[in-house]
Enzyme design. Structure first.
Site, PDB file in Angstrom:
ATOM      1  N   HIS A 147     -38.580   2.839 -11.762  1.00 34.46           N
ATOM      2  CA  HIS A 147     -37.335   2.945 -12.472  1.00 34.46           C
ATOM      3  C   HIS A 147     -37.538   3.753 -13.748  1.00 34.46           C
ATOM      4  O   HIS A 147     -37.004   2.957 -14.683  1.00 34.46           O
ATOM      5  CB  HIS A 147     -36.715   1.796 -12.265  1.00 34.46           C
ATOM      6  CG  HIS A 147     -36.452   1.040 -11.005  1.00 34.46           C
ATOM      7  ND1 HIS A 147     -35.784  -0.057 -10.875  1.00 34.46           N
ATOM      8  CD2 HIS A 147     -36.743   1.566  -9.892  1.00 34.46           C
ATOM      9  CE1 HIS A 147     -35.718  -0.474  -9.493  1.00 34.46           C
ATOM     10  NE2 HIS A 147     -36.477   0.346  -8.913  1.00 34.46           N
ATOM     11  N   ARG A 209     -28.835   0.985 -13.278  1.00 32.30           N
ATOM     12  CA  ARG A 209     -30.200   0.651 -12.642  1.00 32.30           C
ATOM     13  C   ARG A 209     -31.209   1.610 -12.622  1.00 32.30           C
ATOM     14  O   ARG A 209     -32.219   1.731 -13.457  1.00 32.30           O
ATOM     15  CB  ARG A 209     -29.916   0.107 -11.196  1.00 32.30           C
ATOM     16  CG  ARG A 209     -31.219  -0.352 -10.520  1.00 32.30           C
ATOM     17  CD  ARG A 209     -31.016  -1.019  -9.141  1.00 32.30           C
ATOM     18  NE  ARG A 209     -32.101  -1.325  -8.471  1.00 32.30           N
ATOM     19  CZ  ARG A 209     -32.965  -0.629  -7.901  1.00 32.30           C
ATOM     20  NH1 ARG A 209     -32.582   0.518  -7.358  1.00 32.30           N
ATOM     21  NH2 ARG A 209     -34.099  -1.333  -7.160  1.00 32.30           N
ATOM     22  N   GLY A 228     -29.359   2.117  -6.011  1.00 27.66           N
ATOM     23  CA  GLY A 228     -29.015   0.892  -5.515  1.00 27.66           C
ATOM     24  C   GLY A 228     -30.500   0.096  -5.279  1.00 27.66           C
ATOM     25  O   GLY A 228     -31.410   0.712  -4.956  1.00 27.66           O
ATOM     26  N   GLU A 234     -24.803   4.684  -5.813  1.00 26.79           N
ATOM     27  CA  GLU A 234     -23.600   4.708  -6.172  1.00 26.79           C
ATOM     28  C   GLU A 234     -23.539   6.397  -6.676  1.00 26.79           C
ATOM     29  O   GLU A 234     -24.472   7.090  -7.008  1.00 26.79           O
ATOM     30  CB  GLU A 234     -23.335   4.074  -7.525  1.00 26.79           C
ATOM     31  CG  GLU A 234     -23.458   2.656  -7.321  1.00 26.79           C
ATOM     32  CD  GLU A 234     -23.264   1.822  -8.577  1.00 26.79           C
ATOM     33  OE1 GLU A 234     -23.248   2.501  -9.791  1.00 26.79           O
ATOM     34  OE2 GLU A 234     -23.166   0.696  -8.260  1.00 26.79           O
ATOM     35  N   TYR A 244     -21.496   0.323 -16.365  1.00 27.10           N
ATOM     36  CA  TYR A 244     -21.434   0.535 -14.761  1.00 27.10           C
ATOM     37  C   TYR A 244     -22.176  -0.947 -14.071  1.00 27.10           C
ATOM     38  O   TYR A 244     -22.256  -0.806 -12.697  1.00 27.10           O
ATOM     39  CB  TYR A 244     -22.534   1.809 -14.491  1.00 27.10           C
ATOM     40  CG  TYR A 244     -21.444   2.954 -14.949  1.00 27.10           C
ATOM     41  CD1 TYR A 244     -21.761   3.313 -16.423  1.00 27.10           C
ATOM     42  CD2 TYR A 244     -20.934   3.616 -14.190  1.00 27.10           C
ATOM     43  CE1 TYR A 244     -20.943   4.139 -16.986  1.00 27.10           C
ATOM     44  CE2 TYR A 244     -20.097   4.851 -14.738  1.00 27.10           C
ATOM     45  CZ  TYR A 244     -20.155   4.847 -16.088  1.00 27.10           C
ATOM     46  OH  TYR A 244     -19.442   5.984 -16.481  1.00 27.10           O
TER      47      TYR A 244
HETATM   48 CA   LIG Z   1     -22.675   0.468 -10.803  1.00 27.06          CA
END
Ligand SMILES: [Ca+2]
Ligand SMILES: [Ca+2]
Ligand SMILES: [Ca+2]
Length: 466
Positions: A147, A209, A228, A234, A244
């Site tokens: 990430h 994220r 996600g 998204e 968000y």
């Molecule tokens: Ca979101």
């Protein structure tokens, strides 16, 4: 924004043209498939540069500059990256300085350090015509084994957006003391813009994220794709100061805990969410007349998830104002290859697609394919540099002939004497132009050729012999 959109499955079949190239039917448009670049390492970012070349980052730590006509490339930057670029971290997003002619600078994000701990650098380099030099660090973040974002996008106001992932520590995404799990906004010199939503902070949005797609749409709308966890990939519109939701909210505000959090924090909901996750990646707004069926849509790269079962290029059709998605078409799933990113040729409307092989986290075989509408592309200059003619005879006396490699369309020309006086003008709609120069006095002249994407000039001499 709680907006529903229809999911349309579109089945497009590949077929083999007489030339041996595979073709794809997109409504009434036929796209021919070409293998443009092969044999390189994991492509992560591909973009059309202001120098009319295709640029690519490899997650393995390289920047390539590719001739879009041949696929030939040179390596213009090499860096040691975290874990050799074998996992999620490595060399990631890239963007060009918007005033390229005077300021040829390239922005690159890369992670370096040990396999699970390191730094993520946003650096800017000078392009010296051969390679990227004079690295300047603009921002240093923590890098993680997973990430790390990161896409870059220059906005029309000449600020730079950077997506920063939560590095696997989801709690950071809501913390205003961390730059992780955010979208960041910087001036092009790395300073904090005075009009950022939170004073003296790079933070532009929070609660993200791991966003790995950014694109500029119509009317300055900024779209983002975001991974996600297990549910709710998204597709968002980026709003200054927006929260968000991650990790308290996944996708839409639709559980009672989410509804409370959304109410308290004014959470921005996605335009569209996908469950189970399909692993959404690079995006590009497409509005080129070369593929009318894709006009006014966002092209979305889909990696396909850990199991690799959803790989495709998605075409997200937009409402007129661009604030909602009306439908999704899906293409190229039959390759069974992770699609990492796309780029568009602004002249031919060709779409370049970067494939990362069949399995997570992308290990090859790697390829950039071009999908081109030949019927359209053959009628336009591929690059403005293609506007530059061959002129002969040069010097000339009674007439000068210009010739181009490609047929030109809707190109205006003006011929100037070096005194500044215009001596001829008109339009070129083919590969040749012949001008009568009998009445012109001896001296230097230049022809300026202009079409929607720019102007090119060529000089020539007139010599009166009598
Ligand atoms: Ca979101
Ligand atoms: Ca791209
Ligand atoms: Ca939800």
């Amino acid at each position: 924004m709680n907006l529903k959109s229809a999911l349309l499955g579109v089945f497009s079949l590949a077929s083999l043209a007489a030339t041996g190239q595979t073709t794809w039917e997109i409504g009434n448009t036929t796209l021919t498939e070409y293998d443009l670049v092969t044999g390189m390492q994991i492509p992560w970012e591909i973009l059309w540069g202001p120098d009319d070349h295709l640029w690519m980052t490899s997650r393995k730590g390289e920047v390539l500059r590719i001739d879009p006509a041949t696929g030939d490339y040179t390596t213009v930057l090499e860096k040691n990256v975290m874990n050799g670029g074998n996992g999620e971290p490595g060399m990631l997003g890239m963007a060009m300085h918007p005033e390229w002619e005077t300021t040829p600078k390239v922005y690159v994000v890369y992670c370096s350090g040990s396999s699970w701990n390191g730094q993520e650098y946003l650096s800017v380099f000078d392009w010296n015509g051969t390679e990227l030099v004079n690295e300047q660090y603009l921002l240093t973040l923590d890098a993680g084994g997973i990430h790390n974002g990161s896409r870059l996008l220059v906005l029309p106001d000449n600020t730079l957006l950077m997506t920063a992932g939560d590095v696997g520590s989801s709690g950071l995404a809501q913390s205003m003391n961390s730059l992780q799990g955010k979208t960041l906004r910087l001036n092009l010199d790395g300073s904090i813009p005075a009009d950022n939503p939170f004073p003296d902070s790079y933070i532009y949005t929070l609660g993200n994220r791991n966003s790995q797609g950014l694109a500029l749409g119509p009317n300055g709308i900024v779209y983002a794709s975001e991974h996600g966890q297990n549910s709710d990939d998204e597709f968002n519109i980026i709003e200054a100061g927006g929260n968000y939701g991650w990790p308290q909210v996944e996708g839409f505000c639709n559980t009672s805990a989410e509804l409370d959090f959304c109410e308290e924090n004014n959470v921005v909901e996605p335009l569209k969410a996908w469950t189970p996750c399909i692993a959404v990646n690079g995006i590009e707004y497409y509005n080129h007349e070369a593929i009318p069926e894709w006009q006014h849509s966002v092209l979305l790269s889909v990696l396909g998830g850990l199991g690799g079962q959803y790989e495709r290029l998605s075409v997200l059709h937009l409402t007129d104002n661009g604030f909602d998605v009306t439908s999704e078409d899906q293409y190229f799933s039959s390759f069974n290859q992770r699609i990492r990113d796309i780029a568009v040729n602004p002249y031919t409307g060709s779409v370049y697609v970067a494939f990362n092989g069949p399995s997570y986290p992308g290990s090859g075989p790697n390829i950039i394919k071009e999908f081109r509408n030949e019927a359209f592309a053959s009628s336009v200059a591929e690059r403005p540099s293609d506007l530059k003619p061959m002129a002969f005879p040069n010097p000339c006396s009674d007439r000068i002939q210009f010739e181009w490699e490609h047929e030109l369309r809707d190109v205006k020309y003006t011929v100037y004497a070096f005194t500044g006086e215009s001596v001829a003008q008109g339009q070129v709609n083919n590969r040749q132009l012949t001008l009568d120069t009998k009445g012109w006095s001896s001296g230097s002249y230049f022809i300026a050729l202009t079409h929607a994407q720019g102007t090119r000039t060529a000089t020539f001499q007139v010599v009166r012999t009598e």
